[in-house]
Design an enzyme around this catalytic site. Structure first.
Site, mmCIF file in Angstrom:
data_model
loop_
_atom_site.group_PDB
_atom_site.id
_atom_site.type_symbol
_atom_site.label_atom_id
_atom_site.label_comp_id
_atom_site.label_asym_id
_atom_site.label_seq_id
_atom_site.Cartn_x
_atom_site.Cartn_y
_atom_site.Cartn_z
ATOM 1 N N GLN A 1 52.810 46.522 29.967
ATOM 2 C CA GLN A 1 51.423 46.086 30.144
ATOM 3 C C GLN A 1 51.355 45.386 31.493
ATOM 4 O O GLN A 1 51.751 44.228 31.620
ATOM 5 C CB GLN A 1 51.014 45.175 28.993
ATOM 6 C CG GLN A 1 51.192 45.830 27.616
ATOM 7 C CD GLN A 1 50.193 46.938 27.345
ATOM 8 O OE1 GLN A 1 48.991 46.721 27.360
ATOM 9 N NE2 GLN A 1 50.687 48.162 27.128
ATOM 10 N N ARG B 1 46.678 40.872 28.080
ATOM 11 C CA ARG B 1 46.602 41.449 29.408
ATOM 12 C C ARG B 1 46.347 42.953 29.315
ATOM 13 O O ARG B 1 46.646 43.595 28.292
ATOM 14 C CB ARG B 1 47.873 41.188 30.199
ATOM 15 C CG ARG B 1 49.098 41.822 29.622
ATOM 16 C CD ARG B 1 50.390 41.267 30.251
ATOM 17 N NE ARG B 1 50.338 41.174 31.677
ATOM 18 C CZ ARG B 1 50.355 40.015 32.354
ATOM 19 N NH1 ARG B 1 50.482 38.883 31.711
ATOM 20 N NH2 ARG B 1 50.293 40.014 33.662
ATOM 21 N N ALA C 1 41.799 42.375 22.649
ATOM 22 C CA ALA C 1 42.893 43.287 22.976
ATOM 23 C C ALA C 1 42.838 43.713 24.443
ATOM 24 O O ALA C 1 41.903 43.390 25.182
ATOM 25 C CB ALA C 1 42.832 44.504 22.061
ATOM 26 N N HIS C 2 43.822 44.480 24.840
ATOM 27 C CA HIS C 2 43.955 44.866 26.250
ATOM 28 C C HIS C 2 42.784 45.720 26.733
ATOM 29 O O HIS C 2 42.283 46.559 26.023
ATOM 30 C CB HIS C 2 45.289 45.558 26.540
ATOM 31 C CG HIS C 2 45.665 46.707 25.675
ATOM 32 N ND1 HIS C 2 46.872 47.349 25.812
ATOM 33 C CD2 HIS C 2 45.023 47.334 24.657
ATOM 34 C CE1 HIS C 2 46.955 48.321 24.933
ATOM 35 N NE2 HIS C 2 45.856 48.334 24.221
ATOM 36 N N ASN C 3 42.384 45.421 27.944
ATOM 37 C CA ASN C 3 41.364 46.192 28.643
ATOM 38 C C ASN C 3 39.959 46.058 28.067
ATOM 39 O O ASN C 3 39.066 46.826 28.419
ATOM 40 C CB ASN C 3 41.761 47.678 28.735
ATOM 41 C CG ASN C 3 43.082 47.828 29.479
ATOM 42 O OD1 ASN C 3 44.127 48.047 28.881
ATOM 43 N ND2 ASN C 3 43.040 47.635 30.782
#
Lengths: 340, 340, 340
Positions: free
Chosen positions: C194, C214, C235-237
């Protein structure tokens, strides 16, 4: 290890069979062996008494003749089991004293243990025999009652009060700001200072990573004997009555009052500004969106299905109103054809 | 940066096109440019190959002729992409050694890194190349296998076991007490000492602020290759089979056993004392209230609607039994009028 | 304490009544007494003005004649109340300076306060007047803007960016790895590094034990003025637009984009890869499983019922498709008997 007669002398109950039998630990009926004390908490498992290899068992009065093993007869075998287990596995507290890496800005009783790297700010009052684990933060003017224990990495914000004999597990956060903002016309949020405290009673357990926010103006209040599991979120100005138990992952929104002796199932949610009566049981996964005025069991969760069944059945959820209308229409048409 | 032939020498696959092409990082088909290695994981995005600006792509055998770009052909392009990404972005571990502010009561291998303010209690056994970040607490007699990494502020209670090559993210709490209490007649709760451990296998990832409670008598067990996202709560005596993945905010209640290779969607809940078979997929937001004996996809969540539609449709949920009764009554009336 | 005319000089509004009246704190209409400044935010509580014991009140223009108390007239009394409360209860920041037990690998402005046991890694840039509480970890190359405050035990992973005037509460974890793995044919998971960051705007509040992962390749982005309550998982993004507020225990899955000025209710969930428009309100406990393209209120939660009613009604949920088929059959039979 203890003789059965020593156990009964400490914890009560009637002893049947050899008083000199020695037990070393507790176990379930199925897994117990030599030296174990098993228990029959539910009459429906009585058949397991037959094969039980325990050295002794704890039974209720109505089961006293169901076994010839040495036995302790008591009104509530499960509670008795818990008390025996406490005797065999007392809390394993670290020795009293302040670790040299702790930063302690107050004087504390000699009986207190404070672990490495913990910080205790000015004005805090720490009771006798308190144990504070490593990496904890106890803010300014916090009060912690006698015999309470903080495991590692617990944070208590300034001014909060913890009663006696409480246990706070790792990562718990007591007294962070409540989620209070006023909304401006352009959608901006203006923070409302959260000036209340969290006040926790005696004999309360707070699970790992559980959060309890401080009140906005008044306090957030947790009653005596309340048990909170892990990952629970309790918002500002919530009040929880004595002996209520809350399972993991529950969220309780602001200003809701929950009565005494309630049991709130895992992942349940309770929205803000509600009143929940004493002795209410909320099932797991249930969202409580209105006040509950009477004791009882309340549920609002969904059955799990195979995904294909779910697709087939739940498509209709968006059309329930249409279904209801069609039933009414059918009734009216039939009434015309076939008046009652 | 690597040449394509170097990549293939390390990771396998068939190389088509110029072996001397150099790639520096991985990227999606849409965003890739000069020096990037893109991948086509799903045939339905094949049209994007046309405009792709990547220096090379990873494709499956059935897509080998869909592009003239330099390409690596492999059975599973997404797994290949992951392995390339690992080459380009290896874990950025701190150097070995114990920070002078760490409090370490055991001897550890020279390859171990322990960050500022972390505490390692007596009896703990720390494997080779273990990295323990800042502010962690590793309790008495804990075992941590070779190559495992704890990020900041991880707490592991006494006696728990972590396998090899595990990653535990910040704020994770392993081995806090399970939520076990016996209830007295007046509603008071008597704590049942939680004397089991948490035993975690190899190659397990535990997300930030996830909590895994120790067992009551037996252990809580997490299998090899299990992946746990953030904010998950796993209660005492749960057992999770190898390679099962659990998304964020899931709660799993006590003594439930989950099979291998399951996938549990975000915010799902699983109540206690259930058995879930291998290869079960549970959809997001689903509450599992009974055991699942066969592999498959299981769902029990609700469609979102506009609030007005929801008010209109969901009012009927309290009257489904009445609706069903009216349908039966209509059928009976019609049968009388119009016998089949 | 302030005179009313001093308050109006600072915060605006029209003053009616004695300008020399002194107020010491804010309070609700019901609880206000001598020295308190109360507010009427909602016209429906206007009757409470009659008995109000406050020394002065804040009212909207349409309520200016509803009381004879000294009063400040302003367009939005609740926002005005928040600003007055801020004046009376300014943040209680610790003095500037680095505690001797902090491990700080960068130089920081003299106005910065860093608490006991906190670690600031190389490359981090810390703005003016930043306050970092005890036991925090600020990773390599992190940026923290002027005036931001980290309470105790906050973790920020390497490379993440925090804007100006942010507040991060205890136990928040910013920038842990997103939950990204590729699945091999045997069910094994291969970690996808990540490599994105978390980028947080200005004036953001992050609640206790909230986690923001991240990005995988790109960043996770939190806009200006966003307010996040406790125990939220992002969560990511994910991308969250300016001024959106998210209540406690919400989970937002990967790559979802949420617009500006949204309000997401407690325990709501939003699955991955969705787009939510600006000005969307999601009710508590609602699972959003599809994109929402238009502003409005959206709901998908369940009514709570007594357990007996729930058993009676919800058994039919598994048979809705059958119920719908039976309604269709009835309509067809009736159409034959009684054509329209």
């Amino acid at each position: 290890m203890l003789r059965l007669d020593e156990l009964v002398a400490r914890l009560g109950g009637d002893l049947l069979g050899d008083p000199a039998v020695i037990v070393r630990r507790v176990a379930t009926l199925d897994q117990a062996g030599e030296g174990d004390l098993a228990f029959l908490a539910n009459r429906k498992y009585a058949s397991r008494l037959g094969d039980c290899q325990a050295s002794a068992v704890i039974v209720a009065p109505d089961a006293r003749e169901l076994t010839t093993l040495p036995r302790i007869v008591t009104a509530d075998p499960y509670v008795y089991f818990a008390r025996v287990a406490q005797l065999f596995s007392p809390p394993d507290n670290p020795p009293a004293g302040l670790h040299q890496t702790a930063v302690v800005d107050v004087s504390v009783p000699a009986s207190v243990s404070i672990g490495p790297g913990s910080t205790i700010e000015a004005g805090a009052r720490i009771g006798e025999n308190v144990v504070i684990g490593p990496g904890c933060h106890v803010g300014r003017d916090v009060v912690i009652g006698d015999g309470s224990r903080l495991h590692a990495a617990v944070t208590i914000y300034h001014g909060c009060v913890i009663g006696r004999d409480c246990v706070l597990h790792a990562g718990a956060v007591i007294g962070a700001d409540g989620f209070g903002f006023a909304r401006e016309r352009d959608g901006s949020w203006v923070k409302i200072p959260q000036t209340g405290r969290v006040v926790i009673g005696d004999d309360v357990e707070v699970g790992a990573n559980t959060t309890i926010d401080r009140g906005a103006l008044d306090d957030t209040v947790i009653g005596n004997g309340v048990k909170l599991d892990n990952q629970i979120q309790i918002a500002h100005n919530v009040r929880i009555g004595d002996k209520t138990a809350v399972a993991g992952c529950v969220g309780i929104a602001g200003s809701t009052t929950i009565g005494a002796r309630c049991m709130i199932g895992g992942q349940a949610g309770i929205i803000g500004h509600l009143v929940i009566a004493d002795d209410v049981v909320v099932s797991a996964g249930t969202l409580v969106t209105k006040s509950i005025r009477r004791a009882g069991v309340y549920t609002g969760n969904l059955p799990v299905q195979s995904h294909l069944d779910w697709v087939k059945n739940f498509a209709h959820l968006r059309h329930l109103d249409d279904m209801a209308a069609r039933i009414r229409a059918l009734e009216q048409r039939l009434d015309k054809i076939d008046p009652a």
